[in-house]
Design an enzyme around this catalytic site. Structure first.
Site, PDB file in Angstrom:
ATOM      1  N   LYS A 172       0.851  -1.192   0.000  1.00 44.97           N
ATOM      2  CA  LYS A 172       0.000   0.000   0.000  1.00 44.97           C
ATOM      3  C   LYS A 172       0.886   1.241   0.000  1.00 44.97           C
ATOM      4  O   LYS A 172       1.444   1.634   1.017  1.00 44.97           O
ATOM      5  CB  LYS A 172      -0.902   0.041   1.243  1.00 44.97           C
ATOM      6  N   CYS A 191      13.494  10.965   6.737  1.00 41.37           N
ATOM      7  CA  CYS A 191      13.530  10.638   8.161  1.00 41.37           C
ATOM      8  C   CYS A 191      14.950  10.728   8.713  1.00 41.37           C
ATOM      9  O   CYS A 191      15.142  10.862   9.914  1.00 41.37           O
ATOM     10  CB  CYS A 191      12.935   9.262   8.414  1.00 41.37           C
ATOM     11  N   GLU A 212       9.226  16.097  15.627  1.00 40.20           N
ATOM     12  CA  GLU A 212       9.648  15.955  14.238  1.00 40.20           C
ATOM     13  C   GLU A 212       8.865  16.933  13.366  1.00 40.20           C
ATOM     14  O   GLU A 212       7.631  16.908  13.341  1.00 40.20           O
ATOM     15  CB  GLU A 212       9.403  14.525  13.751  1.00 40.20           C
ATOM     16  N   GLU A 258       9.686   1.471  10.705  1.00 41.53           N
ATOM     17  CA  GLU A 258      10.667   2.548  10.547  1.00 41.53           C
ATOM     18  C   GLU A 258       9.901   3.855  10.649  1.00 41.53           C
ATOM     19  O   GLU A 258       9.114   4.188   9.769  1.00 41.53           O
ATOM     20  CB  GLU A 258      11.370   2.433   9.208  1.00 41.53           C
TER      21      GLU A 258
HETATM   22  O1  TXE Z   1       2.389   9.755   7.498  1.00 40.55           O
HETATM   23  P1  TXE Z   1       1.614   8.419   7.744  1.00 40.55           P
HETATM   24  P2  TXE Z   1       1.790  11.230   7.409  1.00 40.55           P
HETATM   25  C1  TXE Z   1       6.352  11.525   9.690  1.00 40.55           C
HETATM   26  C2  TXE Z   1       6.493  13.013   9.490  1.00 40.55           C
HETATM   27  C3  TXE Z   1       5.155  13.425   9.068  1.00 40.55           C
HETATM   28  C4  TXE Z   1       4.313  12.539   9.939  1.00 40.55           C
HETATM   29  C5  TXE Z   1       2.936  12.301   9.453  1.00 40.55           C
HETATM   30  O2  TXE Z   1       6.783  13.646  10.719  1.00 40.55           O
HETATM   31  O3  TXE Z   1       4.890  14.775   9.293  1.00 40.55           O
HETATM   32  O4  TXE Z   1       5.007  11.313   9.946  1.00 40.55           O
HETATM   33  O5  TXE Z   1       2.971  12.011   8.082  1.00 40.55           O
HETATM   34  C6  TXE Z   1      -0.346   4.874   5.910  1.00 40.55           C
HETATM   35  N1  TXE Z   1      -2.876   2.020   9.337  1.00 40.55           N
HETATM   36  N2  TXE Z   1       6.759  10.736   8.561  1.00 40.55           N
HETATM   37  O6  TXE Z   1       0.565  11.411   8.227  1.00 40.55           O
HETATM   38  O7  TXE Z   1       0.158   8.655   7.920  1.00 40.55           O
HETATM   39  C7  TXE Z   1      -0.434   6.022   4.938  1.00 40.55           C
HETATM   40  O8  TXE Z   1      -1.515   5.855   4.062  1.00 40.55           O
HETATM   41  C8  TXE Z   1      -1.975   1.659   8.412  1.00 40.55           C
HETATM   42  C9  TXE Z   1       8.014  10.082   8.679  1.00 40.55           C
HETATM   43  O9  TXE Z   1       1.673  11.586   6.003  1.00 40.55           O
HETATM   44  O10 TXE Z   1       2.345   7.681   8.784  1.00 40.55           O
HETATM   45  C10 TXE Z   1       0.921   5.926   4.257  1.00 40.55           C
HETATM   46  O11 TXE Z   1       0.909   4.899   3.280  1.00 40.55           O
HETATM   47  N3  TXE Z   1      -1.388   2.529   7.575  1.00 40.55           N
HETATM   48  C11 TXE Z   1       8.246   9.113   7.631  1.00 40.55           C
HETATM   49  C12 TXE Z   1       1.835   5.511   5.424  1.00 40.55           C
HETATM   50  O12 TXE Z   1       0.964   4.982   6.416  1.00 40.55           O
HETATM   51  C13 TXE Z   1      -1.714   3.825   7.693  1.00 40.55           C
HETATM   52  C14 TXE Z   1       7.642   9.273   6.327  1.00 40.55           C
HETATM   53  C15 TXE Z   1       2.622   6.643   6.033  1.00 40.55           C
HETATM   54  O13 TXE Z   1       1.779   7.718   6.318  1.00 40.55           O
HETATM   55  C16 TXE Z   1      -2.638   4.267   8.656  1.00 40.55           C
HETATM   56  C17 TXE Z   1       6.342   9.905   6.363  1.00 40.55           C
HETATM   57  C18 TXE Z   1      -3.232   3.305   9.501  1.00 40.55           C
HETATM   58  N4  TXE Z   1      -4.101   3.628  10.457  1.00 40.55           N
HETATM   59  C19 TXE Z   1       5.976  10.634   7.454  1.00 40.55           C
HETATM   60  N5  TXE Z   1      -2.753   5.610   8.558  1.00 40.55           N
HETATM   61  C20 TXE Z   1       9.544   8.380   7.614  1.00 40.55           C
HETATM   62  N6  TXE Z   1       9.864   7.663   8.675  1.00 40.55           N
HETATM   63  O14 TXE Z   1      10.254   8.412   6.640  1.00 40.55           O
HETATM   64  C21 TXE Z   1      -1.922   6.003   7.558  1.00 40.55           C
HETATM   65  N7  TXE Z   1      -1.314   4.925   7.018  1.00 40.55           N
END
Ligand code: TXE
Length: 491
Positions: free
Chosen positions: A180, A289, A391, A255
């Site tokens: 996904k 990240c 972050e 991660e």
């Molecule tokens: O990421 P999400 P978001 C951090 C960064 C950012 C914050 C939020 O600080 O501002 O996270 O970002 C899927 N069950 N990083 O909200 O939601 C979603 O569809 C399962 C760090 O955009 O964590 C996407 O495919 N999956 C980071 C994935 O999770 C779910 C990179 C990541 O999105 C879900 C991105 C659920 N309940 C953001 N809800 C890094 N470590 O590199 C969402 N998703």
């Protein structure tokens, strides 16, 4: 096909090597960050689509898990060649979807996707397992067997890079997968799906279901037919993944976020420390990240460092991601721009914003609706404030002077995160001592983001659970089985 993107172009899910619409028959808008305009439509899938994809993957697993490693390797190498063939197109699509510069996607994201497949395609040919002779009376050996259907959830910041970082080891090890991608950046995943089919990967081995996290991601992590989950994303989302996976005893790798320290001692190579710190602060708009978002500089060189760093930051060209002269493109979404800008408001109260934080002037009309932000440098002498603890994940970096090693190690380790750290010094003993003391999964000495795909990668604390990379990935995507064979009486 994606060359002629328009707002009516709909991507589809990949199930059993067929491109299928979501069961709901509804779609989400995919917004291009450079302009704020809709560039495509993304399936708004739900649990029914996940069920179909998992069923396809389960069927495919029977044959794929028994396919010899050499045959799996050849197929993955073929897929890598196709990604390389289409690298230019993929780089442009990645930029369009994410807002990063085409230049960066061409130099980093797409080559890394190629490398991910090549690395794991060949790693499985060179892997070996342990054997133990027990008192000369028994032979123990270990089988590393594929597990079944892997659920792979990836974020928007390095879309194809991180998606393939999961798919490659999962299927190289003999698993099938349901992936996904982020709903914000689904386009290169769709193009990858087309290449999976072209490469002749058997139906059901790679399935891709697009849609929202709380729908598709939630259904995937809660699915009883998916015993293994690899997730990269935000820390809060990681907790939600754990809540679903825990009661089902799934194997989970997370991660998550980071608030990585970048520690510059006075004896460092000054010019290189400044130049690399610029990259580690602002590469990919600070949306990596591993970015070093907290820079600590030893007091004797602090003022000089600050002056050079602010001057270089002011000189960064922000704007059109498709222009090779651009250094910093657009942030991924208007919501993310609002979040990052919100932190700049906090920074103005907590510290001093030395430069940046505004909207770039002179954007051409075409880009007026895009999500641009001038990179910002914040001076903060306090380390317990929100801008230094939370972050931000954007082009915002803090600069803080320090006086001694013990103090800076305590500050560097003083957040809930622990993903990576950089330190700059010419003192070899200090480099080893501080590297050992830093609370992080990766420590770079006199460099940043120098990656070797064999090394363990992951974080501690709120930065995640588990390690991937090299043999760690091969171990994560397999189950170890001990076979104990009695050897009979010695004569
Ligand atoms: O990421 P999400 P978001 C951090 C960064 C950012 C914050 C939020 O600080 O501002 O996270 O970002 C899927 N069950 N990083 O909200 O939601 C979603 O569809 C399962 C760090 O955009 O964590 C996407 O495919 N999956 C980071 C994935 O999770 C779910 C990179 C990541 O999105 C879900 C991105 C659920 N309940 C953001 N809800 C890094 N470590 O590199 C969402 N998703």
């Amino acid at each position: 096909m994606l060359e002629s993107l328009d707002s009516q172009f709909s991507i589809l899910n990949l199930v059993d090597n067929e491109f299928v619409p979501p069961k709901s028959n509804s779609y989400l808008d995919d917004i291009g960050p450079a302009t704020g305009a809709t560039i495509a439509r993304v399936p708004d899938s739900d649990g029914r689509d996940v069920d179909a994809a998992v069923a396809a993957a389960q069927r495919a697993f029977q044959a794929w898990s028994r396919t010899p490693a050499e045959a799996r390797s050849r197929l993955l190498l073929g897929l890598a060649d196709l990604i390389e063939r289409d690298a230019d197109e993929l780089a442009r699509i990645e930029s369009l979807d994410n807002g990063k510069t085409v230049k960066l996607a061409r130099a980093m994201d797409i080559p890394r996707a190629v490398a991910n497949f090549r690395f794991f395609a060949t790693a499985i040919l060179h892997d070996s397992s342990e054997a133990h002779l027990t008192n000369d009376a028994a032979l123990n050996y270990t089988l590393h067997q594929p597990i079944g259907v892997a659920g792979l959830i990836s974020p928007w910041n390095l879309p194809l890079y991180l998606l393939t970082w999961k798919i490659a080891p999962a299927i190289a090890s003999g698993n099938c997968c349901v992936a996904k991608p982020s709903e914000l950046t689904p386009l290169t995943a769709h193009r990858l799906a087309e290449l999976v089919v072209e490469a002749g990967i058997p139906p059901g081995v790679v399935n891709i279901v697009h849609g929202l996290g709380p729908k598709v991601g939630d259904a995937l992590t809660a699915h009883p037919g998916v015993p293994i989950i690899s997730f990269t994303g935000g820390t809060e989302t990681g907790a939600a993944v754990m809540r679903n996976a825990g009661p089902l005893f799934k194997k989970v790798s997370l991660e998550l976020g980071g608030k990585n320290p970048n520690v510059v001692f006075a004896d460092a190579d000054f010019d290189e420390a400044v130049a690399t710190s610029m990259r580690s602060s602002f590469a990919n708009q600070g949306e990596i990240c591993l970015c070093g978002s907290r820079i600590f500089v030893e007091r004797p060189i602090f003022d000089r460092f600050l002056e050079a760093f602010v001057a270089k930051t002011r000189a960064l060209r922000v704007g059109d991601p498709s222009d090779d002269a651009t250094d910093v493109g657009a942030l991924v979404s208007s919501a993310h721009l609002a979040k990052v800008s919100g932190y700049l408001g906090i920074a103005r109260e907590e510290g001093e914003v030395l430069c940046g934080g505004g909207r770039p002037a002179n954007l051409p009309d075409r880009l007026r609706g895009g999500y641009y932000l001038e990179p910002a440098v914040v001076r903060s002498d306090r380390t317990d404030c929100r801008v230094m603890q939370e972050e931000i994940f954007g082009p915002v970096v803090t600069l803080t002077p320090f006086d001694d090693e013990a103090q800076v190690v305590a500050w560097a380790n003083g957040t809930r995160y622990g993903l990576s750290a950089s330190l700059w010094t010419r003192d070899l003993e200090r480099a080893h001592r501080v590297a050992a003391a830093l609370r992080a999964g990766t420590v770079w000495v006199n460099t940043w983001l120098l990656r070797d795909l064999r090394v363990p990668f992951g974080g501690v604390g709120d930065s995640g659970v588990g390690r991937e990379g090299g043999r760690e990935s091969l171990r994560f995507f397999t189950e170890a089985k001990n076979v104990c064979v009695k050897m009979g009486e010695r004569r």
